[in-house]
Design an enzyme around this catalytic site. Structure first.
Site, PDB file in Angstrom:
ATOM      1  N   ASP A  12       0.857  -1.175   0.000  1.00 55.32           N
ATOM      2  CA  ASP A  12       0.000   0.000   0.000  1.00 55.32           C
ATOM      3  C   ASP A  12       0.901   1.234   0.000  1.00 55.32           C
ATOM      4  O   ASP A  12       2.102   1.157   0.303  1.00 55.32           O
ATOM      5  CB  ASP A  12      -0.893  -0.037   1.246  1.00 55.32           C
ATOM      6  N   ASP A  14      -0.270   5.049   1.009  1.00 57.07           N
ATOM      7  CA  ASP A  14      -0.533   5.948   2.136  1.00 57.07           C
ATOM      8  C   ASP A  14      -0.582   5.168   3.443  1.00 57.07           C
ATOM      9  O   ASP A  14      -1.317   4.184   3.561  1.00 57.07           O
ATOM     10  CB  ASP A  14      -1.848   6.700   1.923  1.00 57.07           C
ATOM     11  N   LYS A 183      -9.579  -2.385  -2.942  1.00 59.36           N
ATOM     12  CA  LYS A 183      -9.503  -3.085  -1.663  1.00 59.36           C
ATOM     13  C   LYS A 183     -10.699  -2.703  -0.783  1.00 59.36           C
ATOM     14  O   LYS A 183     -11.101  -1.548  -0.784  1.00 59.36           O
ATOM     15  CB  LYS A 183      -8.198  -2.695  -0.943  1.00 59.36           C
ATOM     16  N   ASP A 208      -1.404  -1.019   6.003  1.00 58.94           N
ATOM     17  CA  ASP A 208      -1.574  -0.404   7.323  1.00 58.94           C
ATOM     18  C   ASP A 208      -2.992  -0.560   7.849  1.00 58.94           C
ATOM     19  O   ASP A 208      -3.288  -0.079   8.937  1.00 58.94           O
ATOM     20  CB  ASP A 208      -1.209   1.082   7.266  1.00 58.94           C
TER      21      ASP A 208
END
Length: 262
Positions: A12, A14, A183, A208
């Site tokens: 990922d 961010d 996602k 995250d």
């Protein structure tokens, strides 16, 4: 513990590599380790606003040189899905350059006259007129697709409504739910893997968020790593009915694992 070497990395963006435009410590070293290893990798984002060229420039500004072809967005995944489902179709698109460019690139015609699909993406300036038109087209029979289900996103001024919130508005008005591509749909992972001819058994997904990155990686058959630099705190992991393969403080902890197993 799975000792098979990792041959492909998905990560990922961010919360893993950057916060807004500030690099997370270790991210630059991790990207350089990936490039030096020669292993294929993809940086994934549910953000459909920007093109890969835009995102490459953003990452360059944060000190990371990621090639355009190594960036996979929910807009690109949505366009790929539509191309596979109905090549050369038509769509009414609510979104910005990341989505409209991806739709143009697969040869779709964008129209508000009896389109095959209404495609909803993220935008910083949702037009009530455009949303109303989308509602009427979905109500009239257009198939409803949305790039991602995120209901909110950050900005310099605080929380912003995102694709999922606007999709809920359209769904409430029409009684029809969209098919979300990004996602936590594992389709996002599968299309990223297909792009680099990779296998799920030898791929790791770094994220995250337990409820998007980790669940979609798990459902796609990947090993998963949760980093504690974003949305899900380590003490929250036990609340979920599934677990990542590994939890670590940040991407810096993974630099030494490039080319090895977990």
């Amino acid at each position: 513990m799975d000792t098979r070497p990792i041959e492909t990395w998905l990560t990922d963006m961010d919360g893993v590599l950057v916060h807004e435009d500030v690099p997370i410590p270790g991210a630059q070293e991790f990207v350089e380790a990936l490039k030096a290893s020669g292993l294929p990798f993809q940086v994934l984002t549910n953000n459909s606003i920007f093109t890969p060229r835009d995102l490459r420039a953003r990452l360059l500004g944060s000190g990371m040189d990621v090639p355009e072809e190594s960036i996979w967005t929910s807009a690109l995944a949505t366009a790929q899905f539509l191309h596979d489902q109905r090549p050369g179709g038509t769509a009414y698109v609510v979104g910005e350059a990341g989505l409209t460019t991806a739709m143009h690139d697969i040869g779709y015609v964008m129209t508000d006259r009896d389109p095959d699909y209404v495609v909803l993406g993220e935008t910083r300036t949702y037009s009530f007129e455009a949303i109303t038109r989308a509602i009427r087209l979905v109500d009239g029979g257009a198939r409803f697709i949305a790039t991602n289900p995120d209901v909110s996103g950050p900005s310099q001024h605080g929380m912003l409504p995102a694709t999922g919130s606007v999709a809920a508005l359209i769904s409430t008005a029409t009684g029809r739910r969209p098919y979300f591509i990004g996602k936590p749909n594992p389709l996002m992972m599968r299309t990223a893997l297909n792009r680099v001819n990779a296998h799920s058994e030898t791929t790791v997904m770094i994220g995250d968020r337990m409820d998007t990155d980790i669940i979609s990686g798990l459902e796609a058959g990947l090993r998963t790593v949760l980093v504690a630099t974003g949305s899900t705190r380590p003490d929250e992991v036990e609340r979920f009915p599934y677990r990542p393969t590994m939890v670590c403080d940040s991407i810096a902890d993974l630099v030494g694992l490039v080319g090895k197993g977990l």
